[in-house]
Write an enzyme that holds these catalytic residues in place. Structure first.
Site, PDB file in Angstrom:
ATOM      1  CE  LYS A  83      -3.764   1.995   2.828  1.00  0.00           C
ATOM      2  NZ  LYS A  83      -4.537   1.756   4.068  1.00  0.00           N
ATOM      3  CB  SER A 157      -7.963   3.390   3.225  1.00  0.00           C
ATOM      4  OG  SER A 157      -7.012   2.824   4.126  1.00  0.00           O
ATOM      5  CB  SER A 181      -7.805   0.186   5.888  1.00  0.00           C
ATOM      6  OG  SER A 181      -8.416   1.423   6.139  1.00  0.00           O
TER       7      SER A 181
END
Length: 609
Positions: A83, A157, A181
């Site tokens: 990420k 997210s 997330s």
């Protein structure tokens, strides 16, 4: 594995498949890398990547491994993604804010360990800006979609991370989780999300050390629970350079432990179980309860009020102000470049006082206190990962309220210091997947993972978007520093004294039977009722036992508390092994009821005796 068994277009990237291919020579890292880049090209602009490593760069790293030869490192040749709020030396970090990009000069302990284990980086993935959101739409790089329907959100997210695993573009992805997330994208893409206890893994790789440092954690997306836990095991551990790392992290066992034949699991009680009108989501959760019951679980309805109150504190209370420490200066500097929904949320960070903050800290402490008895009664708490799933159009129309709905089963977990394993559960009638999450107290990842892995296997679902099956289970090894103990009576799972094993760190290993060389007796006058097992020279019977493992220190304490006439000795099992287990003094069974024909204590008790 034969040379033709693995398909470049659809071959599974789970760790078991790749390791076996590397070991027998039917696969090479460069072939896998080339296949992945072909898959990426075939998907087109799917908004998964913020920074994609050049194909030739990834191939160069793969060929270097091949030149050196397979060396058995746990992630040798395994492709992964990260990420884009996590730093990797020499690569840009954006936090999904193009204007704020910088090139990282360090990667932190956790990611360094991933590279040292032989993993191959494919790229850095898309995300909700600054990690604020559970939808995957608050980004200037375009919104990912669920791999099953481009009209629906991927979840966030950690949106790109989840999709990269589900679409067969990486074996695992390192993401982050403060409010869910690392779990929500798992539910929307038919994959696994491992959310460890805060402090178990160092967040030193996170941009700025993170913007919710008191509760956030790195997380792992993978195709199977075993894969995710193997990656977590490599990353976990105390980092003296990171202030929120916890020293006890070095002593946490992370090998998934098989669920015992009998266990208790919690579910939210009554109206707390909300699906916002999604009857298919409700059906799937009821099927999950039935599956757990068939696995030997006993459902316990839990008062969900303390958990629900805690989840509301995360965004309705002063915790949003913690983000201001890192992001107020960013908000001031970049202003209109920040996503409008993100900007609206951050603008509330100054609405709370120090009094509000301390009141929230005190209230969460009270709520954690109120839930402690829950964990003494259940092995795990099973919740829907989300109550439903939304289309991109629905989120665009109502971005904050619908995002909040998605977090009702996730927001409280880090605030309460819990761990969670999100796994697939099934598909709605429209073909969209939803999942469940297994929650446990801090540092009890092995217990939650064992039940989650067994549940995932029982679904019979294939991995991610593919048709690839869950790989065959590999025999679980005895954790280092543990000793086996075979129990035959009141310490069996679900029996009155099983808690004595659990309290000492006991891990269920397997159900077994003795050789037909024993007799079992019901010992009268014992509280709770107990049996006595003796070995005999003739006319013996096979008796059912459970083999557990205890840490060495717990083993000694457990053995020392066994009351006469019971004791321990070597039990001969029908698989040819010998295990330390419960035996009884021969003179103590004189005049006692011989119950050997039941085949075990559980069957005897079930018969109403």
């Amino acid at each position: 594995m034969s040379a033709t068994a693995w398909s470049d277009a659809t071959g599974s990237l789970d760790l078991t498949t790749l390791r076996r291919g590397y070991e027998d020579g039917s696969l090479t890292p460069s072939r896998v890398v080339n296949a992945i880049y072909d898959r990426i090209a075939a998907r087109g602009d799917d908004h998964v990547w913020i920074h994609l490593v050049a194909r030739e760069t990834a191939l160069e790293a793969a060929r270097k491994l091949e030149t050196e030869g397979y060396d058995g490192r746990p992630l040798w040749g395994i492709p992964f993604s990260v990420k884009d709020c996590n730093d990797i030396v020499g690569l840009p970090t954006t936090n999904a804010l193009k204007e704020g990009a910088y090139v990282a000069t360090s990667s932190g302990q956790a990611l360094d360990r991933i590279f040292e284990a032989g993993a191959l980086l494919i790229g850095k993935t898309n995300m909700d800006q600054f990690g604020i959101g559970l939808v995957g739409m608050r980004t200037p790089y375009g919104a990912c979609s669920s791999v099953f329907d481009e009209r629906f959100i991927s979840g966030g997210s950690s949106s790109g991370s989840g999709v990269s695993v589900a679409a067969g573009l990486s074996s695992f992805s390192i993401a982050n989780d403060a409010a869910g997330s690392g779990r929500v994208p798992a539910g929307f893409n038919n994959i696994v999300g491992i959310k460890p206890t805060p402090g178990l893994v160092s967040n030193a790789c996170v941009s700025g050390g993170g913007c919710v440092k008191t509760i956030e954690t790195l997380s792992v997306f993978a195709l199977t629970v075993e894969d995710g836990m193997a990656v977590l095991d490599l990353m976990a551990g105390y980092d003296p350079t990171y202030p929120f790392s916890r020293p006890e992290a070095d002593g946490v066992t992370l090998t998934p432990s098989a669920p015992p034949p009998r266990f208790r699991f919690g579910v939210p009680k009554g109206e707390a179980l909300r699906f916002f009108g999604d009857t298919e989501a409700e059906r799937l959760f009821n099927e999950a309860i039935a599956r757990m019951t068939a696995m030997g679980g006993e459902k316990v309805e839990i008062d969900f009020t303390p958990f629900d109150e805690t989840q509301r504190i995360l965004y309705e209370g002063p915790w949003i102000s913690e983000r201001a420490l890192s992001l107020d200066s960013v908000l001031a500097k970049y202003g209109e470049a920040i996503h409008p929904v993100t900007r609206q949320i951050l603008s509330r960070s100054g609405n709370f006082t120090a009094l509000d903050t301390f009141a929230a800290i005190h209230r969460i402490a009270e709520l954690k206190r109120d839930t402690r008895p829950v964990w003494e009664d259940i092995a795990v708490l099973m919740v829907p990962t989300t109550p439903t799933i939304y289309t991109k159009a629905e989120i665009a129309e109502n971005p904050i309220e619908l995002n909040s709905r998605l977090g009702i089963y996730t927001n409280f977990v880090n605030l309460m210091g819990l761990c969670g394993i999100a796994v697939p559960n099934g598909f709605r009638a429209d073909g969209l997947p939803l999942g469940v999450t297994f929650l446990a107290p801090g540092f009890e990842e092995a217990r939650a993972a064992g039940i989650a892995a067994a549940f995932h296997r029982e679904t019979g679902l294939t991995l991610g978007k593919s048709d690839n099956p869950y790989p065959p289970a590999e025999p679980s090894a005895l954790p280092e520093g543990y000793r086996e103990i075979a129990v035959v009576g009141a310490h069996l799972s679900g029996m009155p004294l099983n808690h004595e094993l659990i309290e000492r760190g006991g891990i269920f290993l397997r159900a077994a039977s003795t050789l037909p060389a024993y007799r079992l007796f019901a010992l009268g006058g014992t509280v709770p009722p107990k049996p006595g097992l003796i070995r005999v020279a003739d006319d013996g019977a096979a008796i059912a036992v459970e083999v557990w493992a205890l840490p060495v220190e717990g083993f000694g304490d457990f053995i020392g508390r066994i009351p006469a006439p019971l004791g321990v000795g070597k039990l001969a099992l029908d698989d040819g092994s010998e295990v330390t287990g419960f035996l009884c003094e021969g003179m103590a069974v004189a005049g006692q009821a011989d119950i050997s024909h039941f085949g075990g204590w559980r069957a005897y008790r079930a018969a109403g005796a």
